[in-house]
Scaffold this motif. Structure first.
Motif, PDB file in Angstrom:
ATOM      1  N   GLN A 247       0.826  -1.206   0.000  1.00 33.78           N
ATOM      2  CA  GLN A 247       0.000   0.000   0.000  1.00 33.78           C
ATOM      3  C   GLN A 247       0.864   1.260   0.000  1.00 33.78           C
ATOM      4  O   GLN A 247       0.570   2.228  -0.703  1.00 33.78           O
ATOM      5  CB  GLN A 247      -0.920  -0.020   1.224  1.00 33.78           C
ATOM      6  CG  GLN A 247      -1.973  -1.118   1.147  1.00 33.78           C
ATOM      7  CD  GLN A 247      -2.590  -1.431   2.496  1.00 33.78           C
ATOM      8  OE1 GLN A 247      -2.035  -1.108   3.554  1.00 33.78           O
ATOM      9  NE2 GLN A 247      -3.757  -2.078   2.465  1.00 33.78           N
TER      10      GLN A 247
ATOM     11  N   THR B 150       2.272   1.722  -3.411  1.00 33.10           N
ATOM     12  CA  THR B 150       1.233   2.176  -4.331  1.00 33.10           C
ATOM     13  C   THR B 150       1.056   3.688  -4.259  1.00 33.10           C
ATOM     14  O   THR B 150       1.005   4.375  -5.286  1.00 33.10           O
ATOM     15  CB  THR B 150      -0.108   1.485  -4.017  1.00 33.10           C
ATOM     16  OG1 THR B 150       0.026   0.077  -4.245  1.00 33.10           O
ATOM     17  CG2 THR B 150      -1.227   2.031  -4.893  1.00 33.10           C
TER      18      THR B 150
ATOM     19  N   HIS C  89      -4.311  -3.393 -13.097  1.00 27.98           N
ATOM     20  CA  HIS C  89      -5.338  -2.693 -13.868  1.00 27.98           C
ATOM     21  C   HIS C  89      -5.667  -1.367 -13.179  1.00 27.98           C
ATOM     22  O   HIS C  89      -5.561  -1.228 -11.953  1.00 27.98           O
ATOM     23  CB  HIS C  89      -6.605  -3.566 -13.958  1.00 27.98           C
ATOM     24  CG  HIS C  89      -7.599  -3.078 -14.955  1.00 27.98           C
ATOM     25  ND1 HIS C  89      -8.541  -2.112 -14.657  1.00 27.98           N
ATOM     26  CD2 HIS C  89      -7.798  -3.424 -16.262  1.00 27.98           C
ATOM     27  CE1 HIS C  89      -9.280  -1.878 -15.725  1.00 27.98           C
ATOM     28  NE2 HIS C  89      -8.854  -2.661 -16.719  1.00 27.98           N
ATOM     29  N   ARG C  90      -6.122  -0.419 -13.959  1.00 27.29           N
ATOM     30  CA  ARG C  90      -6.445   0.901 -13.403  1.00 27.29           C
ATOM     31  C   ARG C  90      -7.539   0.810 -12.347  1.00 27.29           C
ATOM     32  O   ARG C  90      -7.480   1.496 -11.320  1.00 27.29           O
ATOM     33  CB  ARG C  90      -6.882   1.842 -14.522  1.00 27.29           C
ATOM     34  CG  ARG C  90      -6.987   3.314 -14.105  1.00 27.29           C
ATOM     35  CD  ARG C  90      -7.410   4.164 -15.289  1.00 27.29           C
ATOM     36  NE  ARG C  90      -7.354   5.585 -14.978  1.00 27.29           N
ATOM     37  CZ  ARG C  90      -8.258   6.240 -14.278  1.00 27.29           C
ATOM     38  NH1 ARG C  90      -9.322   5.587 -13.805  1.00 27.29           N
ATOM     39  NH2 ARG C  90      -8.140   7.533 -14.047  1.00 27.29           N
ATOM     40  N   ASN C  91      -8.527  -0.049 -12.555  1.00 24.93           N
ATOM     41  CA  ASN C  91      -9.599  -0.208 -11.568  1.00 24.93           C
ATOM     42  C   ASN C  91      -9.060  -0.767 -10.256  1.00 24.93           C
ATOM     43  O   ASN C  91      -9.505  -0.385  -9.165  1.00 24.93           O
ATOM     44  CB  ASN C  91     -10.697  -1.116 -12.113  1.00 24.93           C
ATOM     45  CG  ASN C  91     -11.468  -0.459 -13.247  1.00 24.93           C
ATOM     46  OD1 ASN C  91     -11.435   0.760 -13.393  1.00 24.93           O
ATOM     47  ND2 ASN C  91     -12.160  -1.270 -14.049  1.00 24.93           N
ATOM     48  N   THR C  92      -8.126  -1.691 -10.384  1.00 23.08           N
ATOM     49  CA  THR C  92      -7.492  -2.257  -9.180  1.00 23.08           C
ATOM     50  C   THR C  92      -6.754  -1.168  -8.411  1.00 23.08           C
ATOM     51  O   THR C  92      -6.795  -1.126  -7.166  1.00 23.08           O
ATOM     52  CB  THR C  92      -6.506  -3.375  -9.568  1.00 23.08           C
ATOM     53  OG1 THR C  92      -7.191  -4.363 -10.328  1.00 23.08           O
ATOM     54  CG2 THR C  92      -5.881  -3.998  -8.338  1.00 23.08           C
TER      55      THR C  92
ATOM     56  N   VAL D  96      -7.483   2.034  -8.355  1.00 24.05           N
ATOM     57  CA  VAL D  96      -8.482   2.890  -7.701  1.00 24.05           C
ATOM     58  C   VAL D  96      -8.962   2.248  -6.404  1.00 24.05           C
ATOM     59  O   VAL D  96      -9.097   2.907  -5.361  1.00 24.05           O
ATOM     60  CB  VAL D  96      -9.677   3.156  -8.648  1.00 24.05           C
ATOM     61  CG1 VAL D  96     -10.814   3.854  -7.902  1.00 24.05           C
ATOM     62  CG2 VAL D  96      -9.222   3.974  -9.845  1.00 24.05           C
ATOM     63  N   GLN D  97      -9.202   0.944  -6.445  1.00 22.97           N
ATOM     64  CA  GLN D  97      -9.646   0.221  -5.250  1.00 22.97           C
ATOM     65  C   GLN D  97      -8.577   0.271  -4.152  1.00 22.97           C
ATOM     66  O   GLN D  97      -8.896   0.452  -2.968  1.00 22.97           O
ATOM     67  CB  GLN D  97      -9.975  -1.225  -5.617  1.00 22.97           C
ATOM     68  CG  GLN D  97     -11.196  -1.368  -6.522  1.00 22.97           C
ATOM     69  CD  GLN D  97     -11.360  -2.759  -7.085  1.00 22.97           C
ATOM     70  OE1 GLN D  97     -10.615  -3.684  -6.718  1.00 22.97           O
ATOM     71  NE2 GLN D  97     -12.325  -2.936  -7.985  1.00 22.97           N
ATOM     72  N   ARG D  98      -7.295   0.116  -4.563  1.00 20.13           N
ATOM     73  CA  ARG D  98      -6.208   0.172  -3.571  1.00 20.13           C
ATOM     74  C   ARG D  98      -6.174   1.544  -2.900  1.00 20.13           C
ATOM     75  O   ARG D  98      -5.994   1.645  -1.667  1.00 20.13           O
ATOM     76  CB  ARG D  98      -4.861  -0.093  -4.246  1.00 20.13           C
ATOM     77  CG  ARG D  98      -4.554  -1.541  -4.502  1.00 20.13           C
ATOM     78  CD  ARG D  98      -3.086  -1.682  -4.876  1.00 20.13           C
ATOM     79  NE  ARG D  98      -2.760  -3.007  -5.328  1.00 20.13           N
ATOM     80  CZ  ARG D  98      -1.542  -3.374  -5.733  1.00 20.13           C
ATOM     81  NH1 ARG D  98      -0.557  -2.489  -5.749  1.00 20.13           N
ATOM     82  NH2 ARG D  98      -1.313  -4.607  -6.140  1.00 20.13           N
TER      83      ARG D  98
ATOM     84  N   GLU E 194      -8.573   3.677  -2.502  1.00 15.34           N
ATOM     85  CA  GLU E 194      -9.719   3.829  -1.600  1.00 15.34           C
ATOM     86  C   GLU E 194      -9.450   3.120  -0.276  1.00 15.34           C
ATOM     87  O   GLU E 194      -9.772   3.648   0.798  1.00 15.34           O
ATOM     88  CB  GLU E 194     -10.977   3.263  -2.261  1.00 15.34           C
ATOM     89  CG  GLU E 194     -11.475   4.110  -3.441  1.00 15.34           C
ATOM     90  CD  GLU E 194     -12.638   3.468  -4.165  1.00 15.34           C
ATOM     91  OE1 GLU E 194     -12.934   2.279  -3.870  1.00 15.34           O
ATOM     92  OE2 GLU E 194     -13.265   4.141  -5.011  1.00 15.34           O
ATOM     93  N   ARG E 195      -8.852   1.927  -0.366  1.00 18.97           N
ATOM     94  CA  ARG E 195      -8.546   1.168   0.860  1.00 18.97           C
ATOM     95  C   ARG E 195      -7.469   1.891   1.686  1.00 18.97           C
ATOM     96  O   ARG E 195      -7.543   1.926   2.913  1.00 18.97           O
ATOM     97  CB  ARG E 195      -8.094  -0.238   0.506  1.00 18.97           C
ATOM     98  CG  ARG E 195      -7.748  -1.085   1.726  1.00 18.97           C
ATOM     99  CD  ARG E 195      -7.658  -2.562   1.404  1.00 18.97           C
ATOM    100  NE  ARG E 195      -7.252  -3.337   2.563  1.00 18.97           N
ATOM    101  CZ  ARG E 195      -8.062  -3.665   3.563  1.00 18.97           C
ATOM    102  NH1 ARG E 195      -9.330  -3.253   3.562  1.00 18.97           N
ATOM    103  NH2 ARG E 195      -7.620  -4.381   4.587  1.00 18.97           N
TER     104      ARG E 195
ATOM    105  N   ARG F 244      -9.140   4.550   3.640  1.00 18.79           N
ATOM    106  CA  ARG F 244      -9.915   4.043   4.786  1.00 18.79           C
ATOM    107  C   ARG F 244      -8.992   3.629   5.925  1.00 18.79           C
ATOM    108  O   ARG F 244      -9.256   3.936   7.093  1.00 18.79           O
ATOM    109  CB  ARG F 244     -10.778   2.853   4.351  1.00 18.79           C
ATOM    110  CG  ARG F 244     -11.948   3.226   3.446  1.00 18.79           C
ATOM    111  CD  ARG F 244     -12.958   2.087   3.397  1.00 18.79           C
ATOM    112  NE  ARG F 244     -12.358   0.853   2.897  1.00 18.79           N
ATOM    113  CZ  ARG F 244     -12.271   0.492   1.624  1.00 18.79           C
ATOM    114  NH1 ARG F 244     -12.742   1.310   0.683  1.00 18.79           N
ATOM    115  NH2 ARG F 244     -11.726  -0.659   1.266  1.00 18.79           N
TER     116      ARG F 244
END
Length: 353
Positions: free
Chosen positions: A286, A289, A309-312, A314-316, A318-319, A322
């Protein structure tokens, strides 16, 4: 050798030649300096005395052949061969015996002295240059010498114009590149100081370690002209070298920020834990990233650099937000979290670089 520099025969080197050659040729051998004083001889009692037979060879700078002994003058048959170093007369080689027999021997001795002198001079010169380089780099690291003194030292060392200072943390002190010789007007040799190896080089020289493996940790300053700029760059590298974990491996250079690394390296040790707190819950993936995203030109480029992937990605992100409780969409908050990651790196809690 500088043409204006008067070469001077070393008596120890001259005697070494005599001791090596004389037993083989079974002749009396004398080596005189430019004043005709014997500095090496097969007869130790003659060392330090004046050799009258060499005077003519010195004055005429020519081979003098003596065919007949002269008891009143104390001369024996033989030859006196001028000894020239760097184009300058600096002595005479005398060998007793029939001139036609010993002249080739005297010439051989003169050549041997010339070769050994050149080798010895170059070795001594290299040692002097290394000492000079160490003094300059030590002064730069200490930062207490007047810039004009540094400028004069650099000019005397032949490093004029734009220049860089390099600092390296080799994986092994036996790395063969540490033995890379200095190159006059281009670079110094590597100098071990303050827990790292340092080198000065002209800015037009190739950057260090381009050909090395990606695991090497090294830093190169910006090209600078003045001593003040060079001192400032050296101070930055010195501070970073105090935290080897903040010095990036070549493969990780793309995600590394010199500015953040310097800021953390200058943070008081007692404050590092506090600075690291916002990133305390992040793992290395993380943290990496976030650093890649912060240095990439775009999200797509960051995803490509991370091989995801770009979506992956974005998810990272966001996590990461949090877990850390930081809104990384805000540049100031993201920067604070990056500083925290570097602080954890300095504390040895993460191993990203």
């Amino acid at each position: 050798m500088n043409q204006k520099e008067q070469p001077r025969l070393a008596s120890a080197l001259a005697q070494k030649v005599v001791d090596t050659i004389a037993p083989t040729i079974n002749r009396n051998v004398n080596i005189m300096n430019a004043h005709g004083v014997i500095i090496a001889s097969t007869d130790a009692a003659r060392i330090g005395t004046h050799h009258d037979g060499s005077a003519e060879a010195i004055s005429r700078n020519a081979i003098i052949r003596v065919s007949q002994a002269d008891g009143s003058a104390g001369t024996l048959p033989g030859v006196n061969v001028p000894l020239t170093l760097n184009g300058q007369l600096c002595g005479v080689v005398g060998v007793t015996g029939a001139p036609h027999e010993v002249e080739p021997l005297a010439g051989l001795i003169a050549l041997t002295v010339q070769l050994l002198f050149a080798q010895d001079y170059e070795h001594s010169r290299s040692a002097r240059r290394e000492t000079e380089a160490r003094d300059i780099i030590s002064a730069l690291i200490a930062g207490r010498v007047a810039p004009e003194v540094i400028d004069r030292s650099l000019a005397a060392h032949g490093l004029r114009g734009p220049k860089c200072i390099e600092a390296w943390l080799p994986r092994s002190v036996e790395d063969p590149l540490l033995e890379e010789p200095a190159k006059e007007h281009h670079r110094t040799s590597w100098i071990s100081l303050s827990g790292a190896y340092w080198r000065l080089r002209a800015a037009h020289e190739p950057a260090f370690a381009e050909e090395l493996l990606n695991e090497e940790r090294f830093l190169v300053s910006m090209p600078v002209e003045t001593a003040e700029e060079l001192m400032a760059e050296t101070e930055v590298l010195r501070v970073l070298m105090g935290y080897p974990s903040l010095v990036p491996r070549h493969a990780q250079r793309g995600m590394w920020s010199r500015e953040i690394a310097v800021a953390i390296a200058r943070t008081p040790a007692r404050s590092l834990e506090h600075a690291a707190a916002p990133a305390q819950q992040l793992n290395e993936e993380q943290a990496k990233t976030l650093l890649v995203v912060s240095t990439a030109a775009s999200m797509s480029q960051a995803a490509s650099d991370l091989h995801i992937h770009r979506n992956t990605l974005v998810q990272r992100l966001e996590r990461i937000g949090r877990i850390s409780g930081v809104d990384i969409r805000q540049s100031s908050e993201s920067l604070k979290l990056q500083h925290a990651i570097y602080a954890r790196e300095a504390l040895g809690q993460l191993h990203i670089f």
